[in-house]
Design an enzyme around this catalytic site. Structure first.
Site, PDB file in Angstrom:
ATOM      1  N   HIS A   1      55.909  20.263  20.850  1.00 28.67           N
ATOM      2  CA  HIS A   1      54.899  19.341  20.331  1.00 28.67           C
ATOM      3  C   HIS A   1      55.182  18.893  18.902  1.00 28.67           C
ATOM      4  O   HIS A   1      54.359  19.105  17.996  1.00 28.67           O
ATOM      5  CB  HIS A   1      53.517  20.004  20.364  1.00 28.67           C
ATOM      6  CG  HIS A   1      52.992  20.295  21.726  1.00 28.67           C
ATOM      7  ND1 HIS A   1      51.777  20.892  21.945  1.00 28.67           N
ATOM      8  CD2 HIS A   1      53.497  20.068  22.964  1.00 28.67           C
ATOM      9  CE1 HIS A   1      51.558  21.030  23.242  1.00 28.67           C
ATOM     10  NE2 HIS A   1      52.602  20.542  23.887  1.00 28.67           N
TER      11      HIS A   1
ATOM     12  N   GLU B   1      47.316  26.787  30.515  1.00 28.64           N
ATOM     13  CA  GLU B   1      48.282  27.371  31.433  1.00 28.64           C
ATOM     14  C   GLU B   1      49.356  26.363  31.805  1.00 28.64           C
ATOM     15  O   GLU B   1      49.073  25.184  32.038  1.00 28.64           O
ATOM     16  CB  GLU B   1      47.573  27.867  32.694  1.00 28.64           C
ATOM     17  CG  GLU B   1      48.401  28.898  33.437  1.00 28.64           C
ATOM     18  CD  GLU B   1      48.152  28.875  34.925  1.00 28.64           C
ATOM     19  OE1 GLU B   1      47.140  28.335  35.361  1.00 28.64           O
ATOM     20  OE2 GLU B   1      49.015  29.392  35.647  1.00 28.64           O
TER      21      GLU B   1
HETATM   22  C1  LIG Z   1      58.732  20.153  28.155  1.00 28.66           C
HETATM   23  C2  LIG Z   1      57.581  19.429  27.498  1.00 28.66           C
HETATM   24  C3  LIG Z   1      56.320  19.505  28.063  1.00 28.66           C
HETATM   25  C4  LIG Z   1      55.246  18.845  27.445  1.00 28.66           C
HETATM   26  N1  LIG Z   1      54.025  18.868  28.053  1.00 28.66           N
HETATM   27  C5  LIG Z   1      52.995  18.185  27.517  1.00 28.66           C
HETATM   28  C6  LIG Z   1      51.756  18.085  28.193  1.00 28.66           C
HETATM   29  O1  LIG Z   1      51.578  18.607  29.290  1.00 28.66           O
HETATM   30  N2  LIG Z   1      50.763  17.374  27.607  1.00 28.66           N
HETATM   31  C7  LIG Z   1      50.932  16.757  26.401  1.00 28.66           C
HETATM   32  O2  LIG Z   1      49.989  16.148  25.911  1.00 28.66           O
HETATM   33  N3  LIG Z   1      52.104  16.810  25.749  1.00 28.66           N
HETATM   34  C8  LIG Z   1      53.147  17.485  26.284  1.00 28.66           C
HETATM   35  N4  LIG Z   1      54.358  17.491  25.660  1.00 28.66           N
HETATM   36  C9  LIG Z   1      54.489  16.786  24.383  1.00 28.66           C
HETATM   37  C10 LIG Z   1      54.584  15.275  24.615  1.00 28.66           C
HETATM   38  O3  LIG Z   1      55.627  15.011  25.516  1.00 28.66           O
HETATM   39  C11 LIG Z   1      54.826  14.582  23.272  1.00 28.66           C
HETATM   40  O4  LIG Z   1      53.807  14.963  22.366  1.00 28.66           O
HETATM   41  C12 LIG Z   1      54.816  13.073  23.430  1.00 28.66           C
HETATM   42  O5  LIG Z   1      55.733  12.654  24.401  1.00 28.66           O
HETATM   43  C13 LIG Z   1      55.162  12.415  22.109  1.00 28.66           C
HETATM   44  O6  LIG Z   1      54.960  11.025  22.239  1.00 28.66           O
HETATM   45  P1  LIG Z   1      55.697  10.025  21.255  1.00 28.66           P
HETATM   46  O7  LIG Z   1      55.258   8.664  21.571  1.00 28.66           O
HETATM   47  O8  LIG Z   1      55.512  10.530  19.860  1.00 28.66           O
HETATM   48  O9  LIG Z   1      57.259  10.195  21.558  1.00 28.66           O
HETATM   49  P2  LIG Z   1      58.057  10.437  22.891  1.00 28.66           P
HETATM   50  O10 LIG Z   1      57.176  10.445  24.069  1.00 28.66           O
HETATM   51  O11 LIG Z   1      58.907  11.627  22.632  1.00 28.66           O
HETATM   52  O12 LIG Z   1      58.967   9.152  23.006  1.00 28.66           O
HETATM   53  C14 LIG Z   1      60.025   8.880  22.127  1.00 28.66           C
HETATM   54  C15 LIG Z   1      61.027   8.029  22.855  1.00 28.66           C
HETATM   55  O13 LIG Z   1      61.960   7.518  21.921  1.00 28.66           O
HETATM   56  C16 LIG Z   1      63.274   7.647  22.434  1.00 28.66           C
HETATM   57  N5  LIG Z   1      64.162   7.736  21.282  1.00 28.66           N
HETATM   58  C17 LIG Z   1      64.262   8.750  20.389  1.00 28.66           C
HETATM   59  N6  LIG Z   1      65.154   8.449  19.446  1.00 28.66           N
HETATM   60  C18 LIG Z   1      65.635   7.219  19.739  1.00 28.66           C
HETATM   61  C19 LIG Z   1      66.596   6.371  19.129  1.00 28.66           C
HETATM   62  N7  LIG Z   1      67.213   6.728  18.013  1.00 28.66           N
HETATM   63  N8  LIG Z   1      66.880   5.185  19.715  1.00 28.66           N
HETATM   64  C20 LIG Z   1      66.247   4.792  20.859  1.00 28.66           C
HETATM   65  N9  LIG Z   1      65.325   5.571  21.474  1.00 28.66           N
HETATM   66  C21 LIG Z   1      65.016   6.758  20.914  1.00 28.66           C
HETATM   67  C22 LIG Z   1      63.219   8.894  23.275  1.00 28.66           C
HETATM   68  O14 LIG Z   1      64.253   8.918  24.239  1.00 28.66           O
HETATM   69  C23 LIG Z   1      61.837   8.781  23.893  1.00 28.66           C
HETATM   70  O15 LIG Z   1      61.875   8.040  25.082  1.00 28.66           O
HETATM   71  C24 LIG Z   1      55.447  18.124  26.249  1.00 28.66           C
HETATM   72  C25 LIG Z   1      56.725  18.051  25.700  1.00 28.66           C
HETATM   73  C26 LIG Z   1      57.787  18.675  26.316  1.00 28.66           C
HETATM   74  C27 LIG Z   1      59.154  18.568  25.718  1.00 28.66           C
END
Ligand SMILES: Cc1cc2nc3c(=O)[nH]c(=O)nc-3n(C[C@H](O)[C@H](O)[C@H](O)COP(=O)(O)OP(=O)(O)OC[C@H]3O[C@@H](n4cnc5c(N)ncnc54)[C@H](O)[C@@H]3O)c2cc1C
Length: 561
Positions: free
Chosen positions: A495, A408
């Site tokens: 995701h 949810e």
């Molecule tokens: C609205 C929403 C709700 C969500 N809710 C959940 C939840 O409740 N639980 C859950 O498990 N997951 C949730 N997710 C998914 C979760 O946020 C992602 O799976 C997770 O953040 C991915 O982690 P990551 O380390 O792969 O990348 P991210 O956390 O996306 O981090 C990537 C970072 O790299 C930076 N970046 C990107 N490109 C560049 C560039 N070229 N140069 C410099 N910096 C850059 C971005 O700004 C970001 O800060 C949600 C996602 C969204 C959008």
């Protein structure tokens, strides 16, 4: 700089009530009207132009690109190992302000809500008051417009933890083992890495006294309905400081979680985003510096065993400031999220900046089977309150078409209002439906524009099965409870997973094949699914595992040569 062409504008008014009810909160047809998010600098710059104009800067032993789940873990562990590390993050910092006005709210979105957009995505609702333009700003939520899918991603110091619904949940063993290579031992993940992440983020289930309040009625209703339908349920942790939520309830903090806010950020400060834990700890080592508003546009093989990174400094409005910065490092950790990391790798291979990258780069992508769902005709839910998410996950593991789960989410208050206005049956609840999709998404590079595009073949017959499974689960839920699924939109996801996956592009610790010192530590490593669980917990736990192995085996050194 502006993208060279603007898509045709189709206003929210054009979305009929019928269409709205069919496509729901983030209707795909309407989203298409909201424009491409391909970055201006991507379209206007070629690698050669950038490289030529880049200012040569200092060497730093390690660079981490991105500060989300993978990047924050990498930064902390590098700092603790004594390796001088620079984190390059495209977005800004979001320190919680005492006046309760750090983030935009669902009711009053402004530039802070979206990454460089001119209109809120909420414009699809058909409410004229939501159509007003917003200032173009480096806001927290990026909407990536792919071919066949719209994907949400976080932007800012803390990455996805700024926008996420704070759900921290691990997959069941049997599903984890079905998806991940067997060398990644679930027992070890469960004993060592998941608890390590939980300990640092400080996630916890919703306390009973808070769950019992009026604000969280919809969560209790959903739990009852899952039980009536015969689906097993289990509680999830939330990355929430529940004492701050108690303060919200007691009137001591701005109503934020209880007011149904979530993915534009929580003004009360209740969300335990990574800037409050992992990243703060990384900076406290004295070895890690975070550079916000640095957008990395290219990576390449430098001289010797170094890598070169080109970053553009950008203003709050997204404009490029000064000349591009070119940094070199010995250890490069890619953590820009599945789409960000994969885009950098795909471009580097195509432009021969990293010519030895293999053919698997930019493939094996899917969005965790994540589909936004809205249900109505429930008992009284008190929709529009009780954020940032529900407190449990329901699982339909015996679904003959494939396992499906529903977790949810909050239903933003203005969307609840819009649903009522549109004549939907009352008493709503919102969910993420999660399944196991085929990882058949891919990325392509257009040399003429320098743009990397995400492609999701949503109408491919291989996708049909998991969609039918999700619909089957909802049908059982509705049949058993006399409720109605109002919206099911398989063209929107939050995701993204894959593009540089374990065992294909990288080894099982994230080392990129044939590229010593180049690592992937984020969601790009995971082949399309984390097994019916929201992905952040698994991404962070895998990053912890990778960093353990890399630091123990690769002999990283804090030296200039
Ligand atoms: C609205 C929403 C709700 C969500 N809710 C959940 C939840 O409740 N639980 C859950 O498990 N997951 C949730 N997710 C998914 C979760 O946020 C992602 O799976 C997770 O953040 C991915 O982690 P990551 O380390 O792969 O990348 P991210 O956390 O996306 O981090 C990537 C970072 O790299 C930076 N970046 C990107 N490109 C560049 C560039 N070229 N140069 C410099 N910096 C850059 C971005 O700004 C970001 O800060 C949600 C996602 C969204 C959008």
């Amino acid at each position: 700089m502006r993208p060279s062409s603007r898509p045709s504008q189709r206003t929210a008014r054009d979305v009929s009530r019928r269409e709205f009810l069919r496509t729901g909160i983030l209707g795909s047809a309407s989203l298409a009207a909201l424009g491409s998010s391909a970055c201006a600098w991507e379209q206007l710059s070629t690698w050669a132009q950038l490289s030529a104009s880049a200012q040569d800067s200092d060497f730093v032993p390690a660079i981490v690109i991105g500060s989300g789940f993978g990047g924050a873990v990498a930064a902390l562990r590098l700092g603790q190992a004594g390796i001088s590390t620079l984190v390059l993050e495209r977005g800004r910092r979001w320190d919680i302000r005492a006046d309760g006005n750090t983030f935009a709210t669902f009711e009053r979105p402004d530039g802070r809500a979206y990454w460089l957009r001119d209109v809120p995505v909420d414009g699809v609702l058909g409410l004229p008051q939501l159509e007003k333009p917003i200032d173009r700003y480096v806001g927290v939520l990026e909407v990536v417009v792919g071919n066949g899918i719209f994907v949400g991603a976080g932007a800012g110091v803390g990455g996805g933890s700024l926008v996420f619904n704070a759900i921290i949940v691990k997959p069941r063993r049997e599903l984890f083992e079905r998806i991940f290579p067997r060398e990644i031992d679930f027992g070890e993940m469960e004993d060592v890495y998941y608890p390590r992440v939980k300990g640092i983020i400080g996630s916890a289930p919703i306390p009973d006294d808070i769950l019992a309040t009026e604000y969280y009625r919809s969560s209790r209703v959903s739990l009852d309905q899952a039980r009536t339908a015969g689906f097993p349920t289990r509680p999830v942790d939330l990355a929430i400081d529940w004492d701050i939520v108690r303060d919200e309830i007691g009137g001591l903090r701005v109503p934020s979680a209880i007011a149904g806010q979530s993915f534009y950020g929580l003004n009360s400060g209740a969300k335990r985003s990574l800037d409050h834990n992992y990243l703060a700890m990384a900076e406290a080592t004295g070895r890690v510096e975070i550079l916000p508003l640095h957008n990395v546009v290219a990576i390449e093989q430098g001289h010797g065993d170094r890598y070169a990174v080109t970053a553009l400094r950008i203003s709050d409005g997204g404009d490029v400031v000064g000349t591009p910065r070119r940094l070199t490092c010995k250890y490069l950790f890619l953590a820009a999220g599945s789409i960000g990391t994969t885009s950098l790798l795909v471009r580097a291979r195509a432009t021969r900046a990293l010519p030895a990258l293999n053919d698997h780069v930019g493939r094996h992508w899917a969005a965790n089977g994540d589909i936004p769902v809205t249900r109505g005709a429930l008992p009284l839910t008190n929709a529009g309150t009780g954020g940032p998410a529900g407190h449990f996950i329901m699982e339909d593991l015996d679904n003959p078409l494939g396992p499906t789960s529903l977790v949810e989410l909050v239903l933003p208050p203005h969307i609840a209002a819009a649903l009522s206005l549109a004549g939907a049956p009352p008493h709503f609840a919102n969910y993420a439906s999660l399944g196991i999709p085929p990882a058949i998404g891919s990325f392509s590079y257009d040399a003429a524009t320098n743009v990397v595009a995400l492609n999701w073949p949503g109408t491919d017959p291989r996708v049909a099965n998991f969609l039918a499974a999700a619909k089957g689960t909802l049908a059982v839920l509705d049949r058993s409870n006399g409720s109605l699924t109002l919206s099911f939109n398989p063209f929107v996801s939050a995701h993204p997973l894959g593009g540089a996956v374990l065992g294909k592009v990288c080894d099982l610790d994230g080392r990129v094949e044939h590229h010593r010192g180049l690592y992937v530590v984020d969601g790009a490593l995971i082949e399309g699914s984390t097994g019916l669980a929201n992905p952040s917990f698994t991404i962070a736990a895998l990053a912890e595992r990778s960093m353990d192995h890399i630091l123990a085996e690769d002999h990283l050194r804090d030296q200039p040569v």
